[in-house]
Design an enzyme around this catalytic site. Structure first.
Site, PDB file in Angstrom:
ATOM      1  N   GLY A  39      46.264  37.068  65.079  1.00  0.00           N
ATOM      2  CA  GLY A  39      44.886  37.354  65.486  1.00  0.00           C
ATOM      3  C   GLY A  39      44.766  36.967  66.956  1.00  0.00           C
ATOM      4  O   GLY A  39      45.245  35.912  67.361  1.00  0.00           O
TER       5      GLY A  39
ATOM      6  N   GLY B 133      50.194  39.317  75.473  1.00  0.00           N
ATOM      7  CA  GLY B 133      48.925  39.299  76.216  1.00  0.00           C
ATOM      8  C   GLY B 133      48.102  38.064  75.873  1.00  0.00           C
ATOM      9  O   GLY B 133      47.456  37.469  76.738  1.00  0.00           O
ATOM     10  N   ASP B 134      48.112  37.680  74.600  1.00  0.00           N
ATOM     11  CA  ASP B 134      47.333  36.501  74.171  1.00  0.00           C
ATOM     12  C   ASP B 134      47.912  35.226  74.776  1.00  0.00           C
ATOM     13  O   ASP B 134      47.173  34.314  75.159  1.00  0.00           O
ATOM     14  CB  ASP B 134      47.342  36.386  72.644  1.00  0.00           C
ATOM     15  CG  ASP B 134      46.819  37.639  71.966  1.00  0.00           C
ATOM     16  OD1 ASP B 134      45.973  38.321  72.575  1.00  0.00           O
ATOM     17  OD2 ASP B 134      47.255  37.933  70.838  1.00  0.00           O
TER      18      ASP B 134
ATOM     19  N   SER C  16      55.558  32.549  68.251  1.00  0.00           N
ATOM     20  CA  SER C  16      56.351  32.878  69.452  1.00  0.00           C
ATOM     21  C   SER C  16      55.813  32.212  70.721  1.00  0.00           C
ATOM     22  O   SER C  16      56.435  32.285  71.781  1.00  0.00           O
ATOM     23  CB  SER C  16      56.368  34.398  69.669  1.00  0.00           C
ATOM     24  OG  SER C  16      55.111  34.845  70.137  1.00  0.00           O
TER      25      SER C  16
ATOM     26  N   ASN D  28      44.261  44.974  80.334  1.00  0.00           N
ATOM     27  CA  ASN D  28      45.456  45.735  80.692  1.00  0.00           C
ATOM     28  C   ASN D  28      45.025  47.076  81.301  1.00  0.00           C
ATOM     29  O   ASN D  28      43.831  47.359  81.423  1.00  0.00           O
ATOM     30  CB  ASN D  28      46.402  45.885  79.487  1.00  0.00           C
ATOM     31  CG  ASN D  28      45.764  46.683  78.359  1.00  0.00           C
ATOM     32  OD1 ASN D  28      44.885  47.521  78.580  1.00  0.00           O
ATOM     33  ND2 ASN D  28      46.195  46.415  77.134  1.00  0.00           N
TER      34      ASN D  28
ATOM     35  N   ASN E 294      45.759  33.307  68.446  1.00  0.00           N
ATOM     36  CA  ASN E 294      46.910  33.238  69.373  1.00  0.00           C
ATOM     37  C   ASN E 294      46.486  32.638  70.714  1.00  0.00           C
ATOM     38  O   ASN E 294      47.196  31.804  71.297  1.00  0.00           O
ATOM     39  CB  ASN E 294      47.492  34.638  69.637  1.00  0.00           C
ATOM     40  CG  ASN E 294      48.028  35.306  68.378  1.00  0.00           C
ATOM     41  OD1 ASN E 294      48.361  34.630  67.417  1.00  0.00           O
ATOM     42  ND2 ASN E 294      48.092  36.629  68.381  1.00  0.00           N
TER      43      ASN E 294
ATOM     44  N   GLY F  37      54.194  43.538  86.035  1.00  0.00           N
ATOM     45  CA  GLY F  37      53.621  42.213  86.273  1.00  0.00           C
ATOM     46  C   GLY F  37      52.114  42.197  86.109  1.00  0.00           C
ATOM     47  O   GLY F  37      51.582  42.730  85.132  1.00  0.00           O
TER      48      GLY F  37
ATOM     49  N   GLY G 247      51.964  45.556  82.482  1.00  0.00           N
ATOM     50  CA  GLY G 247      53.193  45.767  81.711  1.00  0.00           C
ATOM     51  C   GLY G 247      54.397  45.280  82.504  1.00  0.00           C
ATOM     52  O   GLY G 247      54.404  44.177  83.053  1.00  0.00           O
TER      53      GLY G 247
HETATM   54  O1  RIB Z   1      47.534  40.488  70.055  1.00  0.00           O
HETATM   55  C1  RIB Z   1      48.313  40.369  68.912  1.00  0.00           C
HETATM   56  C2  RIB Z   1      47.456  40.264  67.688  1.00  0.00           C
HETATM   57  O2  RIB Z   1      46.729  41.451  67.544  1.00  0.00           O
HETATM   58  C3  RIB Z   1      48.219  40.104  66.390  1.00  0.00           C
HETATM   59  O3  RIB Z   1      48.502  38.757  66.082  1.00  0.00           O
HETATM   60  C4  RIB Z   1      47.341  40.803  65.382  1.00  0.00           C
HETATM   61  O4  RIB Z   1      46.728  39.949  64.471  1.00  0.00           O
HETATM   62  C5  RIB Z   1      46.303  41.554  66.215  1.00  0.00           C
HETATM   63  O5  RIB Z   1      45.086  40.952  66.158  1.00  0.00           O
END
Ligand code: RIB
Length: 298
Positions: A38, A242-243, A282, A179, A42, A216, A213
């Site tokens: 999510g 991205g998160d 990760s 992005n 994240n 950079g 992407g």
């Molecule tokens: O940005 C990645 C996330 O997007 C995943 O973990 C997934 O849950 C979606 O929300």
């Protein structure tokens, strides 16, 4: 400064396959793995692993204990999380052998925010706290209005980009982290420079963090425009890159670091996350990011 993320929590079902299926095609998957994820979760985890004080505000379903445990394990404050009836949000993720993904979401409990719940949390926050939002929960426009009235800094990651985003007045946002596809959604421009000019013209005070992407990222405020390259790695899984970038960026802002230092840390952290499978699992800790940075300077 505390970072308060009103955000989604998902259970990610990750199906590994050769390539992302196209309409009409059926492909047998090679593997199924289940990870906490999510965008909101994240980002909160990345913020905390970067060393900042992270509070997650979210709704989980009866099946969401894994999500709370994952946040707690990374030192995210979960005291405002509500458990609601029904299922937690989940994501069905196709992970192709080249590391690219394709995702669809079931919002579940992520769409069970109420105005009363938001008001109750907001009443306990301070003007110094930084609000972080993405677009996987309901009532984000209401949260923006409330936080703006309280004169808080608001960081918006308009992802996934859809019509809900158009209800938000960008004049109320401090940092927009997006992005190229999302930038085009706002500006209608295909070209990065044209997009930046659009934001400069119509939202002169908005600070833009645009990820590009493989090229950079570029940061822009009213005084500067700074480009930064990606941290190159072998791609295993791009989910949550991205998160991770967002969480590290916000942590850097809360510590009032120089933008160039923030971009360096956030880019390395995102790169490390791409070299591993899964969303939340990760995301690297600050110490690992610092070691990689030190190594790259030798
Ligand atoms: O940005 C990645 C996330 O997007 C995943 O973990 C997934 O849950 C979606 O929300």
């Amino acid at each position: 400064m505390r970072i308060v993320n009103f955000g989604s929590c998902n259970i990610d079902y990750v199906y590994s396959l050769h390539h992302i299926v196209v309409p009409g095609e059926t492909e047998t998957t090679e593997n199924l793995e289940i990870f906490p994820g999510g965008k909101g979760l994240n980002q909160s985890i990345a913020t905390a692993r970067a060393g900042a004080t992270a509070i997650h505000v979210g709704c989980i379903g009866n099946d969401g204990q894994l999500l709370i445990d994952t946040l707690k394990d990374s030192n995210v404050n979960t005291s405002y999380i509500r458990t609601v009836d029904g299922k937690s949000g989940h994501a069905i993720i196709q992970l192709a052998s080249d590391g690219e993904n394709s995702i669809f979401l079931y919002p579940g409990s992520n769409h069970k925010f109420t105005k009363e719940y938001i008001d109750k949390v907001m009443a306990e926050l301070s003007t110094e706290d930084i609000i972080v939002l993405q677009n996987e929960i309901n009532h984000i426009d209401y949260i923006v209005d409330k936080a703006y009235c309280k004169q808080m800094q608001i960081v918006l990651n308009p992802s996934p980009f859809n019509e809900t985003i158009s209800r938000i007045d960008l004049h109320k946002i401090t940092h927009l982290i997006l992005n190229e596809i999302e930038a085009k959604g706002f500006t209608g421009c295909n070209d990065v420079e044209e997009s930046l000019e659009y934001f400069r013209k119509w939202y002169p005070e908005l600070k833009i963090m645009l990820t590009l992407g493989g090229e950079g990222c570029v940061y822009m405020d009213d005084k500067q425009r700074i480009y930064h390259p990606i941290h190159k790695v072998s791609v295993v899984d791009t989910t949550a890159a991205g998160d991770t970038f967002t969480g590290y960026f916000v942590a850097g802002i809360s510590e009032r670091k120089e933008i160039t230092d923030i971009l360096e840390m956030a880019s390395v952290a995102a790169g490390i996350s791409v070299s591993r499978k899964g969303a939340a699992p990760s995301i690297p800790y600050k110490q690992e990011v610092l070691s990689v940075l030190e190594e790259s300077r030798k």
